[in-house]
Design a protein around this motif. Sequence first.
Motif, PDB file in Angstrom:
ATOM      1  N   ASN A 194      67.105-113.664 -13.817  1.00 35.81           N
ATOM      2  CA  ASN A 194      67.698-113.295 -12.533  1.00 35.81           C
ATOM      3  C   ASN A 194      68.118-111.829 -12.448  1.00 35.81           C
ATOM      4  OD1 ASN A 194      67.819-114.928 -10.221  1.00 35.81           O
ATOM      5  ND2 ASN A 194      70.047-114.856 -10.179  1.00 35.81           N
ATOM      6  N   GLU A 195      67.773-111.018 -13.449  1.00 35.70           N
ATOM      7  CA  GLU A 195      68.149-109.603 -13.451  1.00 35.70           C
ATOM      8  C   GLU A 195      66.893-108.731 -13.398  1.00 35.70           C
ATOM      9  OE1 GLU A 195      70.584-106.305 -16.151  1.00 35.70           O
ATOM     10  OE2 GLU A 195      70.817-108.454 -16.541  1.00 35.70           O
ATOM     11  N   LEU A 196      66.802-107.925 -12.347  1.00 30.14           N
ATOM     12  CA  LEU A 196      65.649-107.063 -12.135  1.00 30.14           C
ATOM     13  C   LEU A 196      66.053-105.600 -12.253  1.00 30.14           C
ATOM     14  CD1 LEU A 196      64.109-108.784  -8.967  1.00 30.14           C
ATOM     15  CD2 LEU A 196      63.714-109.338 -11.371  1.00 30.14           C
ATOM     16  N   TYR A 197      65.171-104.811 -12.866  1.00 31.83           N
ATOM     17  CA  TYR A 197      65.385-103.366 -12.952  1.00 31.83           C
ATOM     18  C   TYR A 197      64.246-102.684 -12.214  1.00 31.83           C
ATOM     19  CZ  TYR A 197      66.086 -98.693 -14.875  1.00 31.83           C
ATOM     20  OH  TYR A 197      66.296 -97.340 -15.010  1.00 31.83           O
ATOM     21  N   CYS A 198      64.583-101.670 -11.419  1.00 31.53           N
ATOM     22  CA  CYS A 198      63.593-100.945 -10.623  1.00 31.53           C
ATOM     23  C   CYS A 198      63.609 -99.480 -11.016  1.00 31.53           C
ATOM     24  CB  CYS A 198      63.906-101.102  -9.135  1.00 31.53           C
ATOM     25  SG  CYS A 198      62.765-100.216  -8.042  1.00 31.53           S
ATOM     26  N   ILE A 199      62.435 -98.935 -11.300  1.00 33.84           N
ATOM     27  CA  ILE A 199      62.297 -97.511 -11.589  1.00 33.84           C
ATOM     28  C   ILE A 199      61.706 -96.842 -10.350  1.00 33.84           C
ATOM     29  CG2 ILE A 199      59.948 -97.468 -12.567  1.00 33.84           C
ATOM     30  CD1 ILE A 199      63.003 -95.785 -14.170  1.00 33.84           C
ATOM     31  N   LEU A 200      62.183 -95.645 -10.023  1.00 27.42           N
ATOM     32  CA  LEU A 200      61.835 -94.991  -8.762  1.00 27.42           C
ATOM     33  C   LEU A 200      61.406 -93.547  -8.984  1.00 27.42           C
ATOM     34  CD1 LEU A 200      65.028 -96.227  -6.960  1.00 27.42           C
ATOM     35  CD2 LEU A 200      62.730 -96.858  -6.206  1.00 27.42           C
ATOM     36  N   ARG A 201      60.376 -93.174  -8.284  1.00 23.86           N
ATOM     37  CA  ARG A 201      59.993 -91.765  -8.221  1.00 23.86           C
ATOM     38  C   ARG A 201      60.965 -91.033  -7.291  1.00 23.86           C
ATOM     39  NH1 ARG A 201      53.952 -89.373  -7.483  1.00 23.86           N
ATOM     40  NH2 ARG A 201      54.494 -87.193  -7.048  1.00 23.86           N
ATOM     41  N   TRP A 202      61.346 -89.817  -7.686  1.00 23.51           N
ATOM     42  CA  TRP A 202      62.286 -89.005  -6.901  1.00 23.51           C
ATOM     43  C   TRP A 202      61.677 -87.625  -6.760  1.00 23.51           C
ATOM     44  CZ3 TRP A 202      66.082 -88.975  -3.649  1.00 23.51           C
ATOM     45  CH2 TRP A 202      66.976 -87.899  -3.557  1.00 23.51           C
ATOM     46  N   GLU A 203      61.582 -87.146  -5.530  1.00 26.96           N
ATOM     47  CA  GLU A 203      60.802 -85.949  -5.254  1.00 26.96           C
ATOM     48  C   GLU A 203      61.580 -84.644  -5.349  1.00 26.96           C
ATOM     49  OE1 GLU A 203      57.704 -85.727  -5.059  1.00 26.96           O
ATOM     50  OE2 GLU A 203      57.151 -87.831  -4.893  1.00 26.96           O
ATOM     51  N   CYS A 204      62.739 -84.649  -5.973  1.00 27.83           N
ATOM     52  CA  CYS A 204      63.507 -83.417  -6.125  1.00 27.83           C
ATOM     53  C   CYS A 204      63.334 -82.854  -7.528  1.00 27.83           C
ATOM     54  CB  CYS A 204      64.996 -83.668  -5.865  1.00 27.83           C
ATOM     55  SG  CYS A 204      65.415 -83.757  -4.124  1.00 27.83           S
ATOM     56  N   ARG A 205      63.009 -81.599  -7.613  1.00 24.91           N
ATOM     57  CA  ARG A 205      62.858 -80.950  -8.912  1.00 24.91           C
ATOM     58  C   ARG A 205      64.208 -80.453  -9.403  1.00 24.91           C
ATOM     59  NH1 ARG A 205      58.119 -76.544 -10.229  1.00 24.91           N
ATOM     60  NH2 ARG A 205      58.392 -76.508 -12.497  1.00 24.91           N
ATOM     61  N   ASP A 206      64.515 -80.741 -10.674  1.00 31.28           N
ATOM     62  CA  ASP A 206      65.769 -80.297 -11.243  1.00 31.28           C
ATOM     63  C   ASP A 206      65.787 -78.771 -11.336  1.00 31.28           C
ATOM     64  OD1 ASP A 206      68.245 -81.290 -12.975  1.00 31.28           O
ATOM     65  OD2 ASP A 206      67.370 -79.556 -13.967  1.00 31.28           O
ATOM     66  N   PRO A 207      66.794 -78.101 -10.752  1.00 29.38           N
ATOM     67  CA  PRO A 207      66.794 -76.633 -10.718  1.00 29.38           C
ATOM     68  C   PRO A 207      67.006 -75.991 -12.087  1.00 29.38           C
ATOM     69  CG  PRO A 207      68.857 -77.482  -9.857  1.00 29.38           C
ATOM     70  CD  PRO A 207      67.968 -78.667 -10.065  1.00 29.38           C
ATOM     71  N   PHE A 208      67.525 -76.733 -13.032  1.00 29.13           N
ATOM     72  CA  PHE A 208      67.813 -76.165 -14.348  1.00 29.13           C
ATOM     73  C   PHE A 208      66.654 -76.354 -15.326  1.00 29.13           C
ATOM     74  CE2 PHE A 208      71.886 -77.369 -12.439  1.00 29.13           C
ATOM     75  CZ  PHE A 208      72.504 -76.126 -12.406  1.00 29.13           C
ATOM     76  N   SER A 209      66.121 -77.582 -15.382  1.00 34.54           N
ATOM     77  CA  SER A 209      65.053 -77.858 -16.346  1.00 34.54           C
ATOM     78  C   SER A 209      63.660 -77.714 -15.749  1.00 34.54           C
ATOM     79  CB  SER A 209      65.202 -79.287 -16.885  1.00 34.54           C
ATOM     80  OG  SER A 209      64.909 -80.242 -15.872  1.00 34.54           O
ATOM     81  N   GLY A 210      63.572 -77.740 -14.408  1.00 29.87           N
ATOM     82  CA  GLY A 210      62.264 -77.712 -13.765  1.00 29.87           C
ATOM     83  C   GLY A 210      61.559 -79.057 -13.798  1.00 29.87           C
ATOM     84  N   GLY A 211      62.257 -80.096 -14.250  1.00 29.44           N
ATOM     85  CA  GLY A 211      61.652 -81.411 -14.365  1.00 29.44           C
ATOM     86  C   GLY A 211      61.873 -82.282 -13.137  1.00 29.44           C
ATOM     87  N   TYR A 212      61.166 -83.398 -13.115  1.00 29.76           N
ATOM     88  CA  TYR A 212      61.315 -84.409 -12.077  1.00 29.76           C
ATOM     89  C   TYR A 212      61.786 -85.690 -12.763  1.00 29.76           C
ATOM     90  CZ  TYR A 212      58.545 -81.362  -9.023  1.00 29.76           C
ATOM     91  OH  TYR A 212      58.078 -80.315  -8.276  1.00 29.76           O
ATOM     92  N   TYR A 213      63.033 -86.083 -12.522  1.00 31.10           N
ATOM     93  CA  TYR A 213      63.614 -87.182 -13.273  1.00 31.10           C
ATOM     94  C   TYR A 213      63.539 -88.505 -12.512  1.00 31.10           C
ATOM     95  CZ  TYR A 213      65.270 -83.926 -16.752  1.00 31.10           C
ATOM     96  OH  TYR A 213      65.314 -82.986 -17.744  1.00 31.10           O
ATOM     97  N   LEU A 214      63.099 -89.535 -13.229  1.00 30.40           N
ATOM     98  CA  LEU A 214      63.064 -90.867 -12.661  1.00 30.40           C
ATOM     99  C   LEU A 214      64.483 -91.367 -12.379  1.00 30.40           C
ATOM    100  CD1 LEU A 214      60.370 -92.429 -15.004  1.00 30.40           C
ATOM    101  CD2 LEU A 214      60.156 -92.172 -12.515  1.00 30.40           C
ATOM    102  N   HIS A 215      64.591 -92.229 -11.373  1.00 29.74           N
ATOM    103  CA  HIS A 215      65.849 -92.888 -11.052  1.00 29.74           C
ATOM    104  C   HIS A 215      65.675 -94.392 -11.263  1.00 29.74           C
ATOM    105  CE1 HIS A 215      66.905 -89.039  -9.431  1.00 29.74           C
ATOM    106  NE2 HIS A 215      68.038 -89.466  -8.910  1.00 29.74           N
ATOM    107  N   GLY A 216      66.784 -95.072 -11.464  1.00 25.03           N
ATOM    108  CA  GLY A 216      66.729 -96.512 -11.653  1.00 25.03           C
ATOM    109  C   GLY A 216      67.849 -97.221 -10.922  1.00 25.03           C
ATOM    110  N   CYS A 217      67.608 -98.478 -10.537  1.00 25.10           N
ATOM    111  CA  CYS A 217      68.647 -99.317  -9.948  1.00 25.10           C
ATOM    112  C   CYS A 217      68.415-100.755 -10.385  1.00 25.10           C
ATOM    113  CB  CYS A 217      68.698 -99.178  -8.430  1.00 25.10           C
ATOM    114  SG  CYS A 217      67.163 -99.572  -7.580  1.00 25.10           S
ATOM    115  N   ARG A 218      69.367-101.626 -10.077  1.00 27.18           N
ATOM    116  CA  ARG A 218      69.364-102.953 -10.693  1.00 27.18           C
ATOM    117  C   ARG A 218      69.846-104.015  -9.707  1.00 27.18           C
ATOM    118  NH1 ARG A 218      69.375-103.691 -15.997  1.00 27.18           N
ATOM    119  NH2 ARG A 218      69.864-101.466 -16.230  1.00 27.18           N
ATOM    120  N   SER A 219      69.279-105.208  -9.881  1.00 31.93           N
ATOM    121  CA  SER A 219      69.753-106.388  -9.171  1.00 31.93           C
ATOM    122  C   SER A 219      70.114-107.460 -10.199  1.00 31.93           C
ATOM    123  CB  SER A 219      68.676-106.934  -8.226  1.00 31.93           C
ATOM    124  OG  SER A 219      69.069-108.186  -7.680  1.00 31.93           O
ATOM    125  N   VAL A 220      71.266-108.081 -10.022  1.00 30.45           N
ATOM    126  CA  VAL A 220      71.686-109.154 -10.930  1.00 30.45           C
ATOM    127  C   VAL A 220      71.713-110.508 -10.220  1.00 30.45           C
ATOM    128  CG1 VAL A 220      72.959-107.629 -12.468  1.00 30.45           C
ATOM    129  CG2 VAL A 220      74.129-108.643 -10.494  1.00 30.45           C
TER     130      VAL A 220
END
Length: 211
Positions: A115-141
Amino acid sequence: GWTNEIREQDWENSVYTWARGHHGLYVHLSDDRGETFERTVKIDCGAYQNGYTRTGVIELADGRVAYSVAEHPVNRHVYLLSSGNGGVTWDSPVVICESSGAAFSEPDIAEVAPNELYCILRWECRDPFSGGYYLHGCRSVDGGKTWSSPETTTMDGIPGHLLVLSDGRLLCTYARRKAPFGIYASVSEDGGSSWLTDQEIIIRDDLPNRD
């Protein structure tokens, strides 16, 4: 890229290996374990505009089929679709998250506990310090009925693909969009709450560009 109608001969002129249209979201059903697909079902997206992701459905422990998608081309909402009869009919969409400004898109989900789901998400903002694009996550219980707010992970790369390993750990693979370009992976031992990015796996780091 985008089109309202695809003809077979159009593939020869396309620079992409994929095509998307504006006619809705469909599933194709097979009764012989994928040998043939003779039934097509259009999914009711409710108030949301179409749906898109790179990944497929997953089967949950309770027997439902779950499918996470993002609106397209507007990318305002990421939502979950589920079916209790193998994709023949689908329940009403449930919002996973809503974007304002830069958009979440290309979700993938995994069942990390009953009954617990994890979702990984693409995020279109580039980190100004590292220059990377970091994945985001959220959860349902509660089996996907409600979701937590997306939080930044330590994984630098988009989009993400989830796989629950046989030992229960969660694997996420992703594309690094800054040099050295390539495909990387990280493991979580707590269902996506944290990621062992200090032990990041390099699948390959010799790709010519960010795409």
